[in-house]
Design an enzyme around this catalytic site. Structure first.
Site, PDB file in Angstrom:
ATOM      1  N   GLU A  33       0.792  -1.232   0.000  1.00 27.87           N
ATOM      2  CA  GLU A  33       0.000   0.000   0.000  1.00 27.87           C
ATOM      3  C   GLU A  33       0.822   1.280   0.000  1.00 27.87           C
ATOM      4  O   GLU A  33       0.386   2.290  -0.525  1.00 27.87           O
ATOM      5  CB  GLU A  33      -0.933   0.024   1.223  1.00 27.87           C
ATOM      6  N   SER A  67     -32.944 -26.289  49.697  1.00 32.94           N
ATOM      7  CA  SER A  67     -32.109 -26.509  50.899  1.00 32.94           C
ATOM      8  C   SER A  67     -30.651 -26.130  50.715  1.00 32.94           C
ATOM      9  O   SER A  67     -29.836 -26.409  51.589  1.00 32.94           O
ATOM     10  CB  SER A  67     -32.150 -27.991  51.273  1.00 32.94           C
TER      11      SER A  67
END
Ligand SMILES: [Zn+2]
Ligand SMILES: [Zn+2]
Length: 798
Positions: A110, A371
């Site tokens: 690029e 419980s």
């Protein structure tokens, strides 16, 4: 005309003068000769720079990039990703993931001069303008990577004026960010067609791989696409992409970015790219994390994918086998004890099962715990010195201000040891213990240990709290259970790797209490061991507790060994009760399977007795220190200095007449005709229960009716209702208050209506009862066996 000699002389004179001149003068002379050039250039540069800084101040760079949130496992692999607000897959790449090859390849392709230009390659710009004029159309972009970033951050139409803005932004980027940061932005924003942006998104969506694992050929592929994402579509135009890729691979080799051997491999590498689904593992955890950390983009969890896969497949298969009963879902959470991190999390068995409401998160859902809170209460009671494993507790009908708990099997066992009460998960001893420990204190302890619902509602808690009359979630429950293998130390569990600012940490139980309760919970002789399980499966060495909520809507099992704490919930998200559902038969087998899968080899004895715990012999009838008449003695754990050191009084010496029909106290004992006898020293509620059930016991004879001392002095005085008064009741439900005043030192009183005990209470407790019509005898006796009676009359309104 000057002759040769004169010229020489003049030059030498000039040189002499020059040498004789001070150097200051010379410098002055020089500065007088040079200024125009320098001043013009310098002032131009300074004003340009000032102009740039002013512009930079007025139009600051805004890098508010909206990335996709991602959830990672413990190794940094992406488990889940979310779309951005603008519906893009823009997954952020972390610095550690950027390989040198990736950056080098992008720069080569690029922007060859990227490392050297200030954001704009002015030579390339001039060339581009020149070409544009020459060919009357825009041909060359001359865009640097920085300018491309500027454009991607702030997309604009391609006009000359926008180009100037872009150049300005590029200069700003270079001014504020490092080259590496700019490159990182670039690889995060480059388009890959559709709504996929950034190298990480492309790598995951097309190669199903993390960026670190990309081959040179794959990197080259991802480098060539961004320039032309509309025509080089991964998975569609693969053939063209390969051509383009190979051209650039060769250039990379030439530039020395890849070696020639890498090039040969890369050229031959087939392109296997197709669009994969977005990462969508651990969906419940991901949604929860996003809710808890909305500002965090990268959520690094402790999830171990191997364990996660196992808990998901095991719970899915398990529920498949019981779906026909209406048990359509399960939730599982796995905590690693050493650092309290959540390494496995499954909110339901199938997130995508619409009918079973699979999107509901069973780990976070507030449900009744049944419980499962009992072990916490027992550990607290051990620390208060109230109980040890052999302490005898009453398991008989009780009434706490109208609250009459029952056991799971609706049976009463009379007297039961604390260890059996916990192992059998009896309700009545638990309620009695909670009454002793104190609801407020227990609720506050849970509230401080991460139980949010309980924390918010602790003012309104009743004794039913210990039987599940409250709201908890699986994460909270399992978190506090992980305090047991950690010597009683509670710490907030960790969902993500972060510096915990408020890492809540508190000692909830002592290491002694944690050990004593764990020891009881590892015992296998208990009702919550699934039926016939011994024959059919390997039993993991774990401590565990089950729970079944009221109405059989929820089944729980939470277990732990030295390494892990695992919580299991079973039920359905409609909250329908299922007759067959219970913790023992359903949640326990799933818990066992999970432990066997995750930690099979941990079969060794993992519980070690802490230094704070010791052994002692106690009377089996009370669990207290034996006296001479306590013949049956058993070994018990205790915490020296903490556990009660009361001497057993399970028998009491009573003086009676020779026939054993009248008992005496030391005030009324005659001088002759008296014998000494031992009688069981039973608490009033047990006597009442024995009488009711016709259970024989050795009764103390009635006290000498002519005695003037006992029962007369300082007994309870009934203050409500008023003695010898007629009460008019409006309906059958109306209640009357029972209250009394007692002598100092009385800790318990017993209320009787018509000679039948209705409850044991603290003297200050407000007790209500529903009277029947007619004459009623109300009795109150204190814990020193002093009694008083009153009579009232009750009429019903006509
Ligand atoms: Zn005894
Ligand atoms: Zn007496």
């Amino acid at each position: 005309m000057l002759n040769y000699k004169d010229i020489i002389k003049n030059i030498s004179d000039w040189l002499k003068k020059a040498i004789n001149n001070s150097s200051w003068e010379r410098i002055k002379g020089f500065s007088q000769i040079q200024p125009r050039w320098l001043k013009i250039i310098l002032s131009f540069a300074i004003s340009l720079f000032l102009f740039f800084t002013i512009l930079d101040f007025i139009f600051p760079l805004s890098l508010n990039i909206n990335y996709s949130s991602i959830v990672q496992d413990n190794k940094g692999i992406t488990l889940h990703s979310f779309l951005t607000r603008d519906h893009k897959w823009r997954l952020p790449l972390e610095e550690r993931e950027v390989t040198p090859l990736l950056f080098a390849a992008f720069i080569e392709k690029e922007d060859h001069w990227f490392k050297f230009h200030p954001g704009v390659n002015f030579l390339a710009v001039i060339r581009a303008i020149n070409q544009n004029i020459k060919y009357q159309k825009r041909k060359s972009g001359a865009s640097t990577i920085t300018m491309q970033v500027a454009r991607m951050v702030e997309p604009k139409a391609r006009t000359y004026s926008n180009k100037i803005i872009e150049i300005f932004r590029a200069l700003q980027l270079e001014w504020h960010l490092s080259k590496r940061q700019i490159l990182q932005l670039y690889v995060n924003l480059v388009p890959y067609g559709g709504n996929i942006e950034g190298v990480k998104s492309a790598s995951i969506f097309y190669f199903d791989q993390e960026v670190e694992a990309l081959s040179p050929a794959q990197v080259a592929t991802l480098v060539v696409i961004p320039n032309n994402p509309q025509h080089l579509r991964l998975g569609i135009d693969n053939h063209q992409i390969i051509n383009e890729r190979n051209i650039w691979l060769k250039k990379f080799a030439k530039a020395g970015i890849i070696s020639y051997s890498q090039l040969i491999d890369a050229l031959n590498e087939p392109l296997e790219a197709k669009r994969h689904n977005a990462p969508n593992k651990v969906p419940h955890l991901s949604v929860e994390l996003r809710k808890r950390y909305p500002a965090k983009t990268i959520l690094k969890t402790y999830i171990d994918q191997n364990i996660q896969d196992q808990i998901e497949s095991i719970s899915f298969d398990f529920v498949k086998g019981i779906k026909h009963l209406g048990i359509t879902n399960a939730a599982v959470i796995v905590i690693r004890n050493s650092d309290r991190s959540i390494i496995g999390y499954s909110g339901s068995v199938d997130f995508n099962d619409f009918y079973a409401q699979g999107q509901v998160d069973g780990v976070q859902a507030i449900r009744s715990p049944g419980s499962t809170l009992k072990p916490f209460l027992y550990a607290m009671a051990v620390d208060k010195g109230v109980v040890t494993p052999k302490t005898i507790l009453s398991d008989v009908p009780v009434d706490y201000a109208g609250y009459r708990p029952e056991n799971y099997d609706e049976k009463f066992r009379g007297m039961v040891s604390m260890e059996n009460a916990l192992a059998l998960s009896l309700n009545i001893p638990a309620v009695t213990l909670l009454n002793q420990v104190g609801i407020k204190e227990f609720a506050a302890t849970l509230g401080h240990s991460g139980f949010n619902w309980i924390s918010k509602n602790q003012q309104n808690m009743g004794l039913s709290l210990i039987l599940g009359g409250c709201g908890v979630n699986l994460e909270e429950l399992t978190s506090l259970y992980s305090a047991f293998p950690n010597h009683g130390l509670y710490k907030k569990v960790k969902m993500i790797k972060e510096i915990h600012k408020d890492s809540t940490q508190s000692v909830v139980f002592s290491d002694g209490a944690a050990f004593i309760v764990s020891d009881i919970l590892t015992k296998l002789k208990r009702p919550d061991l699934p039926q016939h399980v011994e024959n059919s499966m390997h039993l993991p060495r774990i401590a565990w507790k089950t729970g079944t909520s009221y109405g059989r809507r929820d089944a729980w099992a939470i277990g732990y060994n030295a390494n892990y704490t695992i919580g299991v919930w079973l039920g359905n998200f409609e909250g329908k009760g299922i007759p067959e559902l219970n913790g023992a038969d359903f949640a326990t087998p799933l818990l066992f399977r999970l432990f066997n899968a995750i930690d099979y080899t941990n079969g060794k004895e993992w519980l070690t007795i802490p230094k704070t715990v010791d052994f002692r012999l106690v009377c089996s009838m009370s669990g207290q220190i034996p006296n001479n008449s306590c013949k049956d003695r058993v070994i018990d754990y205790f915490i020296p200095g903490v556990s009660s050191s009361k001497i057993c009084e399970h028998l009491k010496t009573v003086f009676t007449d020779l026939s054993g029909k009248i008992s005496y106290c030391r005030y009324c004992m005659p001088t002759s005709g008296v014998i000494r006898n031992e009688y069981p020293n039973l608490p009033p509620e047990i006597i009442s229960f024995y009488n009711q059930e016709h259970i024989p016991y050795k009764m103390i004879p009635v006290h000498n009716p002519f005695c003037t001392k006992i029962g007369k002095n300082n007994g309870p005085i009934i203050t409500s209702p008023s003695a010898n008064t007629t009460y008019l009741m409006h309906d059958n439900q109306q209640q009357l208050l029972l209250s009394c005043s007692v002598e100092n030192g009385v800790s318990y009183i017993y209320w009787y209506i018509n000679n039948k005990m209705i409850c044991k209470a603290r003297p200050d407790e407000k007790i209500f009862f529903t009277p029947s019509v007619g004459e009623i005898k109300i009795s109150c006796s204190d814990d020193k066996e002093r009694n008083s009676n009153i009579y009232i009359h009750v009429n019903k309104e006509k």
